[in-house]
Design a protein around this motif. Structure first.
Motif, PDB file in Angstrom:
ATOM      1  N   GLN A  21       0.831  -1.209   0.000  1.00  0.00           N
ATOM      2  CA  GLN A  21       0.000   0.000   0.000  1.00  0.00           C
ATOM      3  C   GLN A  21       0.865   1.259   0.000  1.00  0.00           C
ATOM      4  N   VAL A  22       1.936   1.252   0.771  1.00  0.00           N
ATOM      5  CA  VAL A  22       2.835   2.408   0.812  1.00  0.00           C
ATOM      6  C   VAL A  22       3.515   2.584  -0.544  1.00  0.00           C
ATOM      7  N   GLU A  23       3.895   1.494  -1.161  1.00  0.00           N
ATOM      8  CA  GLU A  23       4.497   1.583  -2.492  1.00  0.00           C
ATOM      9  C   GLU A  23       3.497   2.138  -3.508  1.00  0.00           C
ATOM     10  N   ALA A  24       2.222   1.819  -3.345  1.00  0.00           N
ATOM     11  CA  ALA A  24       1.190   2.373  -4.229  1.00  0.00           C
ATOM     12  C   ALA A  24       1.084   3.882  -4.041  1.00  0.00           C
ATOM     13  N   ILE A  25       1.238   4.361  -2.818  1.00  0.00           N
ATOM     14  CA  ILE A  25       1.243   5.812  -2.571  1.00  0.00           C
ATOM     15  C   ILE A  25       2.432   6.447  -3.281  1.00  0.00           C
ATOM     16  N   GLU A  26       3.582   5.820  -3.150  1.00  0.00           N
ATOM     17  CA  GLU A  26       4.788   6.343  -3.802  1.00  0.00           C
ATOM     18  C   GLU A  26       4.587   6.437  -5.322  1.00  0.00           C
ATOM     19  N   ARG A  27       4.043   5.365  -5.906  1.00  0.00           N
ATOM     20  CA  ARG A  27       3.809   5.370  -7.355  1.00  0.00           C
ATOM     21  C   ARG A  27       2.810   6.458  -7.754  1.00  0.00           C
ATOM     22  N   ALA A  28       1.766   6.601  -6.950  1.00  0.00           N
ATOM     23  CA  ALA A  28       0.750   7.616  -7.251  1.00  0.00           C
ATOM     24  C   ALA A  28       1.357   9.014  -7.227  1.00  0.00           C
ATOM     25  N   LEU A  29       2.189   9.274  -6.242  1.00  0.00           N
ATOM     26  CA  LEU A  29       2.834  10.591  -6.157  1.00  0.00           C
ATOM     27  C   LEU A  29       3.805  10.801  -7.311  1.00  0.00           C
ATOM     28  N   GLU A  30       4.567   9.778  -7.637  1.00  0.00           N
ATOM     29  CA  GLU A  30       5.522   9.891  -8.742  1.00  0.00           C
ATOM     30  C   GLU A  30       4.816  10.144 -10.070  1.00  0.00           C
ATOM     31  N   GLY A  32       1.955  11.674 -10.469  1.00  0.00           N
ATOM     32  CA  GLY A  32       1.092  12.859 -10.441  1.00  0.00           C
ATOM     33  C   GLY A  32      -0.379  12.547 -10.293  1.00  0.00           C
ATOM     34  N   ALA A  33      -0.713  11.551  -9.522  1.00  0.00           N
ATOM     35  CA  ALA A  33      -2.113  11.174  -9.314  1.00  0.00           C
ATOM     36  C   ALA A  33      -2.883  12.311  -8.653  1.00  0.00           C
ATOM     37  N   GLU A  34      -4.174  12.297  -8.861  1.00  0.00           N
ATOM     38  CA  GLU A  34      -5.055  13.287  -8.246  1.00  0.00           C
ATOM     39  C   GLU A  34      -5.018  13.162  -6.720  1.00  0.00           C
ATOM     40  N   CYS A  35      -5.257  14.279  -6.055  1.00  0.00           N
ATOM     41  CA  CYS A  35      -5.248  14.315  -4.584  1.00  0.00           C
ATOM     42  C   CYS A  35      -6.208  13.286  -3.989  1.00  0.00           C
ATOM     43  N   GLU A  36      -7.381  13.154  -4.597  1.00  0.00           N
ATOM     44  CA  GLU A  36      -8.385  12.223  -4.070  1.00  0.00           C
ATOM     45  C   GLU A  36      -7.843  10.796  -4.028  1.00  0.00           C
ATOM     46  N   LYS A  37      -7.182  10.383  -5.081  1.00  0.00           N
ATOM     47  CA  LYS A  37      -6.617   9.023  -5.121  1.00  0.00           C
ATOM     48  C   LYS A  37      -5.562   8.858  -4.034  1.00  0.00           C
ATOM     49  N   VAL A  38      -4.683   9.847  -3.884  1.00  0.00           N
ATOM     50  CA  VAL A  38      -3.629   9.778  -2.865  1.00  0.00           C
ATOM     51  C   VAL A  38      -4.257   9.717  -1.472  1.00  0.00           C
ATOM     52  N   MET A  39      -5.281  10.512  -1.227  1.00  0.00           N
ATOM     53  CA  MET A  39      -5.937  10.500   0.088  1.00  0.00           C
ATOM     54  C   MET A  39      -6.572   9.143   0.385  1.00  0.00           C
ATOM     55  N   HIS A  40      -7.167   8.517  -0.631  1.00  0.00           N
ATOM     56  CA  HIS A  40      -7.750   7.184  -0.427  1.00  0.00           C
ATOM     57  C   HIS A  40      -6.659   6.170  -0.092  1.00  0.00           C
ATOM     58  N   ALA A  44      -6.203   4.108   3.460  1.00  0.00           N
ATOM     59  CA  ALA A  44      -6.103   2.648   3.509  1.00  0.00           C
ATOM     60  C   ALA A  44      -4.915   2.216   4.357  1.00  0.00           C
ATOM     61  N   VAL A  45      -3.785   2.895   4.183  1.00  0.00           N
ATOM     62  CA  VAL A  45      -2.598   2.558   4.977  1.00  0.00           C
ATOM     63  C   VAL A  45      -2.848   2.849   6.447  1.00  0.00           C
ATOM     64  N   ARG A  46      -3.446   3.991   6.724  1.00  0.00           N
ATOM     65  CA  ARG A  46      -3.747   4.337   8.114  1.00  0.00           C
ATOM     66  C   ARG A  46      -4.650   3.276   8.745  1.00  0.00           C
ATOM     67  N   GLY A  47      -5.663   2.852   8.016  1.00  0.00           N
ATOM     68  CA  GLY A  47      -6.557   1.810   8.525  1.00  0.00           C
ATOM     69  C   GLY A  47      -5.826   0.499   8.776  1.00  0.00           C
ATOM     70  N   ALA A  48      -4.921   0.153   7.883  1.00  0.00           N
ATOM     71  CA  ALA A  48      -4.173  -1.091   8.043  1.00  0.00           C
ATOM     72  C   ALA A  48      -3.257  -1.036   9.262  1.00  0.00           C
ATOM     73  N   VAL A  49      -2.574   0.074   9.444  1.00  0.00           N
ATOM     74  CA  VAL A  49      -1.681   0.224  10.600  1.00  0.00           C
ATOM     75  C   VAL A  49      -2.493   0.227  11.895  1.00  0.00           C
ATOM     76  N   THR A  50      -3.611   0.930  11.881  1.00  0.00           N
ATOM     77  CA  THR A  50      -4.462   0.978  13.069  1.00  0.00           C
ATOM     78  C   THR A  50      -4.996  -0.412  13.411  1.00  0.00           C
TER      79      THR A  50
END
Length: 92
Positions: A21-30, A32-40, A44-50
């Motif tokens: 999931q963290v790698e997916a965030i990295e790819r999304a940022l690299e 230029g994904a939309e903010c909404e996608k990055v926030m989702h 998801a990562v926050r939920g998994a860690v929690t």
């Protein structure tokens, strides 16, 4: 034997999914994904860690604080359940 050793493979599998999931965030940022996608993805990562934290805390309480076989008078099981309910609600 502690619960983290006993449940090692299950916990590692969860951590590996989080890594993905963290790698997916990295790819999304690299890319230029939309903010909404990055926030989702972040949510998801926050939920998994929690969820992982909640599981480890719960098993810690059940294994080390309320082991009726080892310590029959150690803690009130109802009080432990109340504590776990509070921790679960806090971690949401």
């Amino acid at each position: 034997m502690t619960h983290t050793i006993r449940e090692k493979q299950q916990l590692l599998a969860r951590v590996r999914r989080m890594r993905g999931q963290v790698e997916a965030i990295e790819r999304a940022l690299e890319n230029g994904a939309e903010c909404e996608k990055v926030m989702h993805l972040l949510a998801a990562v926050r939920g998994a860690v929690t969820g992982l934290m909640g599981e480890v805390v719960e098993e810690h309480v059940r294994t080390h604080l309320v082991d009726r076989e080892k310590y029959p008078d150690a803690l009130n099981a109802d009080a432990a359940e109340q504590l776990l309910d509070v921790v679960r609600s806090y971690l949401k």
